[in-house]
Write a protein that holds these residues in place. Structure first.
Motif, PDB file in Angstrom:
ATOM      1  N   ARG A 114       2.175  -7.994  -3.710  1.00 41.91           N
ATOM      2  CA  ARG A 114       1.117  -7.756  -3.105  1.00 41.91           C
ATOM      3  C   ARG A 114       1.014  -6.624  -2.859  1.00 41.91           C
ATOM      4  O   ARG A 114      -0.113  -5.663  -3.183  1.00 41.91           O
ATOM      5  CB  ARG A 114       0.523  -8.495  -2.159  1.00 41.91           C
ATOM      6  CG  ARG A 114      -0.414  -9.526  -2.542  1.00 41.91           C
ATOM      7  CD  ARG A 114      -0.652 -10.385  -0.403  1.00 41.91           C
ATOM      8  NE  ARG A 114       0.364 -10.458  -0.125  1.00 41.91           N
ATOM      9  CZ  ARG A 114       0.919 -11.504   0.561  1.00 41.91           C
ATOM     10  NH1 ARG A 114       0.796 -13.003  -0.242  1.00 41.91           N
ATOM     11  NH2 ARG A 114       1.562 -11.879   1.271  1.00 41.91           N
TER      12      ARG A 114
ATOM     13  N   ALA B 218       0.902  -4.424  -6.077  1.00 42.37           N
ATOM     14  CA  ALA B 218      -0.323  -3.920  -6.555  1.00 42.37           C
ATOM     15  C   ALA B 218      -1.409  -3.480  -5.773  1.00 42.37           C
ATOM     16  O   ALA B 218      -2.228  -2.177  -6.129  1.00 42.37           O
ATOM     17  CB  ALA B 218      -0.841  -5.501  -6.615  1.00 42.37           C
ATOM     18  N   ASN B 219      -1.589  -2.593  -4.259  1.00 37.33           N
ATOM     19  CA  ASN B 219      -1.790  -1.794  -3.263  1.00 37.33           C
ATOM     20  C   ASN B 219      -1.412  -0.802  -3.472  1.00 37.33           C
ATOM     21  O   ASN B 219      -1.753  -0.096  -3.096  1.00 37.33           O
ATOM     22  CB  ASN B 219      -1.686  -2.415  -2.251  1.00 37.33           C
ATOM     23  CG  ASN B 219      -2.919  -3.912  -2.096  1.00 37.33           C
ATOM     24  OD1 ASN B 219      -3.529  -4.549  -2.072  1.00 37.33           O
ATOM     25  ND2 ASN B 219      -1.828  -4.682  -1.061  1.00 37.33           N
ATOM     26  N   ARG B 220      -0.292  -0.412  -4.120  1.00 30.83           N
ATOM     27  CA  ARG B 220       0.408   1.272  -4.046  1.00 30.83           C
ATOM     28  C   ARG B 220      -0.396   1.731  -5.054  1.00 30.83           C
ATOM     29  O   ARG B 220      -0.736   1.369  -6.621  1.00 30.83           O
ATOM     30  CB  ARG B 220       1.647   1.090  -5.039  1.00 30.83           C
ATOM     31  CG  ARG B 220       2.113   0.544  -3.828  1.00 30.83           C
ATOM     32  CD  ARG B 220       4.324   0.598  -3.908  1.00 30.83           C
ATOM     33  NE  ARG B 220       4.542   2.291  -4.513  1.00 30.83           N
ATOM     34  CZ  ARG B 220       5.332   2.384  -4.878  1.00 30.83           C
ATOM     35  NH1 ARG B 220       7.464   2.052  -4.899  1.00 30.83           N
ATOM     36  NH2 ARG B 220       6.277   3.774  -4.921  1.00 30.83           N
ATOM     37  N   SER B 221      -0.253   3.611  -4.686  1.00 28.42           N
ATOM     38  CA  SER B 221      -1.460   4.623  -5.525  1.00 28.42           C
ATOM     39  C   SER B 221      -0.282   4.672  -6.891  1.00 28.42           C
ATOM     40  O   SER B 221       0.165   5.117  -6.836  1.00 28.42           O
ATOM     41  CB  SER B 221      -2.597   4.740  -4.735  1.00 28.42           C
ATOM     42  OG  SER B 221      -1.524   6.024  -4.639  1.00 28.42           O
TER      43      SER B 221
END
Length: 270
Positions: free
Chosen positions: A176, A179-182
């Motif tokens: 998670r 996945a949230n990292r830009s």
């Protein structure tokens, strides 16, 4: 013997000379003389050697404290005193310049520096631990009072109540997070610009790094002009600014500048 009027690029005799030439300066008083010596060391001899001839021990100590040199000889030629011939310094022809000159040592390098010394160190001061005793260790200890056993049991009960996290839960948390990292943008490589050819000022302003002589610079095929002379001061500024110094077959590089510049990969062919 040569009476030198200043220190820097315009005064070639102010740098290191591997020749039978003695450059000297005439200054008014020990303060002015020490300031001149400091200037010479900063230009091309940081951390190496300084010397003073005086009848005043206080003046010698004060002078030695101010000089950025690993060796300060008193009332003896620096050539002989620095290598230990006329002083009690360790005999050596390899003189460390310490952090001033980017060296790992400021000593006169001797065979002692080439010896491997093994040391077996016993504990002289116990290391106190704030953690509770491990249960496995308590089994081998003698019987302890009931209060101590009760305290350990309380600690064990608290640790047993701590929830455990499975490997699958940890993997899900990591997934998670990733996945949230830009996506990070890749920085563009720095553009290499040719040095300015007008007078001896640098391309970076305020001291700069890459200096090019104002006349007679060597031309090159790739558009960069090779410097005619490179000092220790030029190399230090290039390292600080992250720039290159372009050199050619006729470029004069002082030994101290090459010692610092080669490991740092500062020099580039023009």
């Amino acid at each position: 013997m040569a009476d030198v009027g200043g220190v820097g690029r315009d005064y070639p005799l102010s740098m290191e000379k591997l020749s039978p030439i003695l450059a000297f300066y005439v200054e008014d008083g020990i303060e002015r003389g020490a300031a001149r010596c400091n200037e010479v060391l900063h230009y091309g001899g940081m951390g190496h050697t300084a010397g003073i001839h005086t009848r005043s021990r206080e003046a010698a100590v004060r002078y030695g404290a101010e000089m950025p040199a690993s060796r300060v000889t008193v009332n003896t030629p620096t050539t002989h005193g620095a290598i230990g011939f006329s002083t009690a310094l360790p005999p050596s022809m390899t003189l460390g310049c310490g952090s001033w000159g980017g060296n790992v040592t400021s000593d006169n390098v001797s065979p002692l520096h080439l010896m491997d010394i093994k040391r077996v160190a016993f504990e002289t001061r116990p290391v106190a631990s704030r953690r509770p005793a491990v249960a496995a260790q308590t089994l081998s200890l003698p019987q302890q009072p009931v209060a101590a056993r009760a305290a350990r049991a309380d600690v064990s009960s608290r640790s047993a109540g701590t929830p455990k996290v499975s490997r699958e839960e940890i993997a899900a948390i990591v997934d998670r997070f990733l996945a949230n990292r830009s996506p990070e943008s890749i920085p563009a490589p720095p553009m290499t610009t040719a040095p300015r050819s007008d007078d001896s000022r640098s391309a970076g302003g305020n001291g700069g790094t890459l200096r090019v002589a104002n006349t007679g610079s060597q031309s090159a095929v790739n558009g960069n002009k090779a410097a005619e002379f490179v000092s220790e001061d030029d190399v230090r500024r290039a390292i600080q600014k992250g720039e290159k110094i372009y050199v050619g077959p006729k470029t004069i590089i002082t030994p101290s500048a090459r010692d610092i510049g080669d490991p740092a990969e500062v020099f580039a062919k023009a």
